[in-house]
Design a protein around this motif. Structure first.
Motif, mmCIF file in Angstrom:
data_model
loop_
_atom_site.group_PDB
_atom_site.id
_atom_site.type_symbol
_atom_site.label_atom_id
_atom_site.label_comp_id
_atom_site.label_asym_id
_atom_site.label_seq_id
_atom_site.Cartn_x
_atom_site.Cartn_y
_atom_site.Cartn_z
ATOM 1 N N ARG A 55 29.955 -19.619 16.401
ATOM 2 C CA ARG A 55 30.103 -18.240 15.929
ATOM 3 C C ARG A 55 30.156 -18.149 14.403
ATOM 4 O O ARG A 55 29.446 -17.346 13.799
ATOM 5 C CB ARG A 55 31.325 -17.571 16.558
ATOM 6 C CG ARG A 55 31.443 -16.104 16.162
ATOM 7 C CD ARG A 55 32.673 -15.463 16.778
ATOM 8 N NE ARG A 55 32.589 -15.343 18.222
ATOM 9 C CZ ARG A 55 32.031 -14.308 18.858
ATOM 10 N NH1 ARG A 55 31.523 -13.301 18.182
ATOM 11 N NH2 ARG A 55 31.997 -14.283 20.168
ATOM 12 N N ARG B 54 21.065 -9.986 6.870
ATOM 13 C CA ARG B 54 21.557 -8.611 6.725
ATOM 14 C C ARG B 54 21.680 -8.209 5.253
ATOM 15 O O ARG B 54 21.505 -7.047 4.913
ATOM 16 C CB ARG B 54 22.923 -8.476 7.395
ATOM 17 C CG ARG B 54 22.844 -8.389 8.888
ATOM 18 C CD ARG B 54 24.241 -8.250 9.469
ATOM 19 N NE ARG B 54 24.204 -7.532 10.725
ATOM 20 C CZ ARG B 54 24.522 -8.072 11.898
ATOM 21 N NH1 ARG B 54 24.879 -9.325 11.978
ATOM 22 N NH2 ARG B 54 24.466 -7.347 12.991
ATOM 23 N N MET C 65 26.836 -18.767 12.954
ATOM 24 C CA MET C 65 25.885 -17.678 13.293
ATOM 25 C C MET C 65 26.154 -16.446 12.436
ATOM 26 O O MET C 65 25.235 -15.755 12.016
ATOM 27 C CB MET C 65 26.021 -17.285 14.771
ATOM 28 C CG MET C 65 25.326 -18.207 15.731
ATOM 29 S SD MET C 65 25.088 -17.452 17.357
ATOM 30 C CE MET C 65 26.744 -17.296 17.968
ATOM 31 N N ILE C 66 27.442 -16.182 12.192
ATOM 32 C CA ILE C 66 27.787 -15.018 11.354
ATOM 33 C C ILE C 66 27.174 -15.190 9.962
ATOM 34 O O ILE C 66 26.506 -14.289 9.449
ATOM 35 C CB ILE C 66 29.329 -14.843 11.271
ATOM 36 C CG1 ILE C 66 29.888 -14.410 12.627
ATOM 37 C CG2 ILE C 66 29.695 -13.815 10.195
ATOM 38 C CD1 ILE C 66 31.419 -14.377 12.698
ATOM 39 N N ARG D 208 29.079 -4.028 14.714
ATOM 40 C CA ARG D 208 30.191 -4.754 14.078
ATOM 41 C C ARG D 208 30.444 -4.275 12.663
ATOM 42 O O ARG D 208 31.516 -4.492 12.121
ATOM 43 C CB ARG D 208 29.868 -6.243 14.019
ATOM 44 C CG ARG D 208 29.758 -6.858 15.369
ATOM 45 C CD ARG D 208 29.276 -8.282 15.350
ATOM 46 N NE ARG D 208 29.358 -8.792 16.701
ATOM 47 C CZ ARG D 208 30.465 -9.272 17.248
ATOM 48 N NH1 ARG D 208 31.567 -9.356 16.544
ATOM 49 N NH2 ARG D 208 30.472 -9.678 18.484
ATOM 50 N N ARG D 209 29.427 -3.688 12.056
ATOM 51 C CA ARG D 209 29.525 -3.337 10.638
ATOM 52 C C ARG D 209 29.175 -1.868 10.471
ATOM 53 O O ARG D 209 28.385 -1.332 11.260
ATOM 54 C CB ARG D 209 28.556 -4.193 9.829
ATOM 55 C CG ARG D 209 28.888 -5.666 9.877
ATOM 56 C CD ARG D 209 27.713 -6.535 9.466
ATOM 57 N NE ARG D 209 28.102 -7.946 9.436
ATOM 58 C CZ ARG D 209 28.139 -8.731 10.500
ATOM 59 N NH1 ARG D 209 27.774 -8.274 11.684
ATOM 60 N NH2 ARG D 209 28.528 -9.993 10.392
ATOM 61 N N SER E 284 32.685 -9.315 10.455
ATOM 62 C CA SER E 284 32.118 -9.336 11.802
ATOM 63 C C SER E 284 33.073 -8.752 12.842
ATOM 64 O O SER E 284 32.654 -8.100 13.799
ATOM 65 C CB SER E 284 31.761 -10.784 12.158
ATOM 66 O OG SER E 284 31.369 -10.899 13.491
ATOM 67 N N LYS F 44 29.388 -20.346 22.903
ATOM 68 C CA LYS F 44 28.967 -19.634 21.678
ATOM 69 C C LYS F 44 30.030 -19.692 20.580
ATOM 70 O O LYS F 44 29.710 -19.558 19.401
ATOM 71 C CB LYS F 44 28.617 -18.175 22.000
ATOM 72 C CG LYS F 44 29.792 -17.333 22.463
ATOM 73 C CD LYS F 44 29.353 -15.924 22.820
ATOM 74 C CE LYS F 44 30.491 -15.126 23.445
ATOM 75 N NZ LYS F 44 30.050 -13.832 23.955
ATOM 76 N N SER G 140 23.114 -8.677 18.583
ATOM 77 C CA SER G 140 23.199 -10.137 18.469
ATOM 78 C C SER G 140 22.097 -10.842 19.266
ATOM 79 O O SER G 140 21.944 -12.049 19.144
ATOM 80 C CB SER G 140 24.568 -10.623 18.946
ATOM 81 O OG SER G 140 24.764 -10.270 20.299
ATOM 82 N N LYS H 35 20.746 -14.329 18.026
ATOM 83 C CA LYS H 35 21.015 -15.561 18.788
ATOM 84 C C LYS H 35 19.707 -16.251 19.176
ATOM 85 O O LYS H 35 19.627 -17.480 19.203
ATOM 86 C CB LYS H 35 21.842 -15.230 20.032
ATOM 87 C CG LYS H 35 23.277 -14.871 19.707
ATOM 88 C CD LYS H 35 24.053 -14.468 20.949
ATOM 89 C CE LYS H 35 25.503 -14.149 20.616
ATOM 90 N NZ LYS H 35 26.268 -13.683 21.773
#
Ligand SMILES: Nc1ncnc2c1ncn2[C@@H]1O[C@H](COP(=O)(O)OP(=O)(O)OP(=O)(O)O)[C@@H](O)[C@H]1O
Ligand SMILES: C[C@@](O)(CCOP(=O)(O)O)CC(=O)O
Length: 197
Positions: free
Chosen positions: A73, A84, A76-77, A110-111, A154, A69, A44, A48
């Motif tokens: 969030r 991605r 941002m995701i 996260r993925r 996420s 944050k 991240s 970020k």
């Protein structure tokens, strides 16, 4: 040239839910091994950085553990997922660029595509670690369920698709973190020693 990777001896890829303590645990590992031996890489981080720049936000606050944050969030995701989708390894490549220590600690996979990237680039060196805490403990650390975040990829992308090499329980009534991390630290110290030979 910019994407050239220097080969790590060990890559520990951490994941866990919000406020499970990923940053806390990975900092403890770095403290035990020392910053010359072990770097913390945050997928991240470059996300970020770019997001803060484009939206004129405070990067230090976005990187910190506080509530700032959380306001951003969900957006941002979405922002990160656009990149991605075009290139699943985009943030992995940026986060690892220039890392020169023998031990890499990736604090925030996260993925499945994050883990697959490390498995494919560093098949011999990559091990996965899950940090887990109860919802009650996470709430005490500031977590509140947010629809669209806590039920999305996420947060849930690694819930059931991976057999982790280690699971660390970050709870007051669990064995101490040092005790739970001992096998990981032993392996990391051996890997670092082999880099010196
Ligand atoms: N074992 C612990 N002892 C004391 N404080 C802890 C412990 N684990 C986590 N914390 C604290 O709980 C808060 C959340 O932890 P941390 O930031 O490491 O979680 P995270 O999984 O990285 O969260 P997020 O991804 O939501 O930012 C931090 O303020 C951290 O200092
Ligand atoms: C936008 C995002 O990178 C935020 C991660 O923040 P943090 O690791 O919880 O501090 C999450 C994601 O990429 O899905």
């Amino acid at each position: 040239m910019g994407d050239q990777l220097s080969e790590p001896r060990l890559v520990l890829v951490f994941s866990g839910k919000r406020k499970s303590g990923k940053d806390y645990v990975t900092h403890l590992i770095q403290e035990r091994l020392g910053p010359d031996v072990c770097c913390i890489l945050r997928l991240s981080g470059p996300l970020k950085q770019q997001y803060a720049q484009e939206h004129n936000l405070n990067l230090d606050q976005l990187l910190g553990p506080g509530p700032y944050k959380e306001q951003y969030r969900a957006d941002m995701i979405c922002w990160g997922e656009t990149r991605r989708c075009q290139d699943p390894g985009f943030f992995c490549r940026l986060a690892t660029r220039g890392a020169s220590q023998p031990i890499w600690v990736v604090s925030d996979a996260r993925r499945l595509s994050d883990l697959q990237w490390f498995w494919s680039k560093f098949p011999q060196q990559t091990l996965s670690v899950r940090v887990q805490s109860t919802e009650k403990t996470r709430e005490q650390r500031g977590w509140r369920f947010t629809a669209g975040v806590d039920d999305a990829e996420s947060e849930c992308g690694l819930d059931s698709s991976v057999e982790f090499d280690w699971i660390i329980t970050n709870e007051a009534d669990a064995p101490s973190l040092d005790e739970q991390l001992q096998p990981i630290l032993t392996l990391a110290k051996e890997a670092a020693r082999s880099a010196d030979l």
